[in-house]
Design a protein around this motif. Sequence first.
Motif, PDB file in Angstrom:
ATOM      1  N   GLU A  34       1.034  -1.212   0.047  1.00  0.00           N
ATOM      2  CA  GLU A  34       0.029  -0.036   0.059  1.00  0.00           C
ATOM      3  C   GLU A  34       0.877   1.264  -0.026  1.00  0.00           C
ATOM      4  O   GLU A  34       1.946   1.156   0.524  1.00  0.00           O
ATOM      5  N   ILE A  35       0.417   2.290  -0.663  1.00  0.00           N
ATOM      6  CA  ILE A  35       1.149   3.534  -0.605  1.00  0.00           C
ATOM      7  C   ILE A  35       0.185   4.810  -0.143  1.00  0.00           C
ATOM      8  O   ILE A  35      -0.909   4.670   0.111  1.00  0.00           O
ATOM      9  N   GLU A  36       0.968   5.715  -0.003  1.00  0.00           N
ATOM     10  CA  GLU A  36       0.399   7.000   0.595  1.00  0.00           C
ATOM     11  C   GLU A  36      -0.104   7.736  -1.080  1.00  0.00           C
ATOM     12  O   GLU A  36       0.737   8.133  -1.533  1.00  0.00           O
ATOM     13  N   VAL A  37      -1.115   7.660  -1.542  1.00  0.00           N
ATOM     14  CA  VAL A  37      -1.491   8.409  -2.764  1.00  0.00           C
ATOM     15  C   VAL A  37      -1.330   9.902  -2.728  1.00  0.00           C
ATOM     16  O   VAL A  37      -1.539  10.717  -1.868  1.00  0.00           O
ATOM     17  N   PRO A  38      -0.476  10.244  -3.740  1.00  0.00           N
ATOM     18  CA  PRO A  38      -0.227  11.719  -3.582  1.00  0.00           C
ATOM     19  C   PRO A  38      -1.278  12.388  -4.489  1.00  0.00           C
ATOM     20  O   PRO A  38      -2.044  11.958  -5.088  1.00  0.00           O
ATOM     21  N   THR A  39      -1.230  13.902  -4.278  1.00  0.00           N
ATOM     22  CA  THR A  39      -1.899  14.640  -5.047  1.00  0.00           C
ATOM     23  C   THR A  39      -1.421  14.599  -6.525  1.00  0.00           C
ATOM     24  O   THR A  39      -0.086  14.452  -6.485  1.00  0.00           O
ATOM     25  N   LEU A  40      -1.859  15.317  -7.458  1.00  0.00           N
ATOM     26  CA  LEU A  40      -1.457  15.371  -8.809  1.00  0.00           C
ATOM     27  C   LEU A  40      -0.113  16.441  -8.708  1.00  0.00           C
ATOM     28  O   LEU A  40       0.672  16.519  -9.485  1.00  0.00           O
ATOM     29  N   GLY A  41      -0.312  17.388  -7.848  1.00  0.00           N
ATOM     30  CA  GLY A  41       0.630  18.174  -7.671  1.00  0.00           C
ATOM     31  C   GLY A  41       1.750  17.849  -7.165  1.00  0.00           C
ATOM     32  O   GLY A  41       3.059  17.947  -7.308  1.00  0.00           O
ATOM     33  N   GLN A  42       1.487  16.976  -6.216  1.00  0.00           N
ATOM     34  CA  GLN A  42       2.848  16.143  -5.235  1.00  0.00           C
ATOM     35  C   GLN A  42       3.512  15.365  -6.513  1.00  0.00           C
ATOM     36  O   GLN A  42       4.721  15.252  -6.497  1.00  0.00           O
ATOM     37  N   LEU A  43       2.432  14.596  -7.445  1.00  0.00           N
ATOM     38  CA  LEU A  43       3.325  13.517  -8.304  1.00  0.00           C
ATOM     39  C   LEU A  43       4.228  14.430  -9.263  1.00  0.00           C
ATOM     40  O   LEU A  43       5.134  13.972  -9.641  1.00  0.00           O
ATOM     41  N   THR A  44       3.535  15.527  -9.610  1.00  0.00           N
ATOM     42  CA  THR A  44       4.476  16.513 -10.678  1.00  0.00           C
ATOM     43  C   THR A  44       5.556  16.958  -9.951  1.00  0.00           C
ATOM     44  O   THR A  44       6.881  17.113 -10.628  1.00  0.00           O
ATOM     45  N   GLU A  45       5.639  17.482  -8.556  1.00  0.00           N
ATOM     46  CA  GLU A  45       6.674  17.812  -7.765  1.00  0.00           C
ATOM     47  C   GLU A  45       7.753  16.792  -7.824  1.00  0.00           C
ATOM     48  O   GLU A  45       8.730  17.037  -7.999  1.00  0.00           O
ATOM     49  N   MET A  46       7.453  15.555  -7.600  1.00  0.00           N
ATOM     50  CA  MET A  46       8.262  14.435  -7.499  1.00  0.00           C
ATOM     51  C   MET A  46       9.051  14.220  -8.810  1.00  0.00           C
ATOM     52  O   MET A  46      10.166  13.869  -8.560  1.00  0.00           O
ATOM     53  N   ALA A  47       8.266  14.393 -10.004  1.00  0.00           N
ATOM     54  CA  ALA A  47       8.868  14.193 -10.999  1.00  0.00           C
ATOM     55  C   ALA A  47      10.210  15.457 -11.129  1.00  0.00           C
ATOM     56  O   ALA A  47      10.993  15.068 -11.866  1.00  0.00           O
ATOM     57  N   ARG A  48       9.444  16.723 -11.145  1.00  0.00           N
ATOM     58  CA  ARG A  48      10.610  17.905 -10.979  1.00  0.00           C
ATOM     59  C   ARG A  48      11.918  17.682 -10.186  1.00  0.00           C
ATOM     60  O   ARG A  48      12.760  17.893 -10.372  1.00  0.00           O
ATOM     61  N   THR A  49      11.411  17.358  -8.885  1.00  0.00           N
ATOM     62  CA  THR A  49      12.688  17.005  -8.158  1.00  0.00           C
ATOM     63  C   THR A  49      13.529  15.911  -8.370  1.00  0.00           C
ATOM     64  O   THR A  49      14.830  16.096  -8.418  1.00  0.00           O
TER      65      THR A  49
END
Length: 168
Positions: free
Chosen positions: A110-125
Motif C-alpha cells: 500500500e502507498i500514500e496516494v499523492p495529489t497530482l501536484g505532489q506527483l508532478t513535484e516528485m518528477a521535477r525534483t
Amino acid sequence: MVRLERALCAVVLVALVGGCTSDDKEPTFSEPAQSSSAAPVGSAPAWTEPAAYSYVLTRGCDPNAPLGTYRATVSGGAVSTAERVGAPAASPSASAEVDLGPVTGQEGEEIEVPTLGQLTEMARTATEDGAEVATEYDATDGHPVKVSINVTDTPDGAECWTVSDYQV
C-alpha cells in the motif's frame, strides 16, 4: 503512509548518490509514446492544480500487471480519501508480533496516494537530481496522465504512475 515517504526518501537518496558518482551528464528527458489524449510537455496547456478533484492512480510500469490502483479524492489541496481498487484490503494476523513487511507482499504494498501536484513535484525534483523522468500531460487541460521516474542505470528500475478518470 510512512512507506511512501520512505520510498520517496530512498528515490531521492539513490538519485543523490547517483548524482555524486555521475560523469556530469545533463539530466535526460525522454518522452514515451503519446496516447491520443496525452500531449508532450511543450504542447500541453499549463495546468494549475484545483483545490478539489478526483482521479484514479495506477502504480506500476506494466499496464497488464499494475502494482496497485487507487481511487483518490482531493479536497483543499490534500488527498482526503484514497481507496485501493480491485484488490481486497489485507490486514496482518492478530498473532503477528513483529512487522514482517507489507501484508499483501512486495507487489501489493500500500502507498500514500499523492495529489497530482505532489506527483508532478516528485518528477521535477527527480529531474533536478539527475533521474531519467518522462511525463505525459492531458492535451485538453494539461493535468499529468503519466509519470515515469528512473533513478537507476537499468530500464527495469523505473517507477511509474498513470492517472485516469480525472474529474474536477
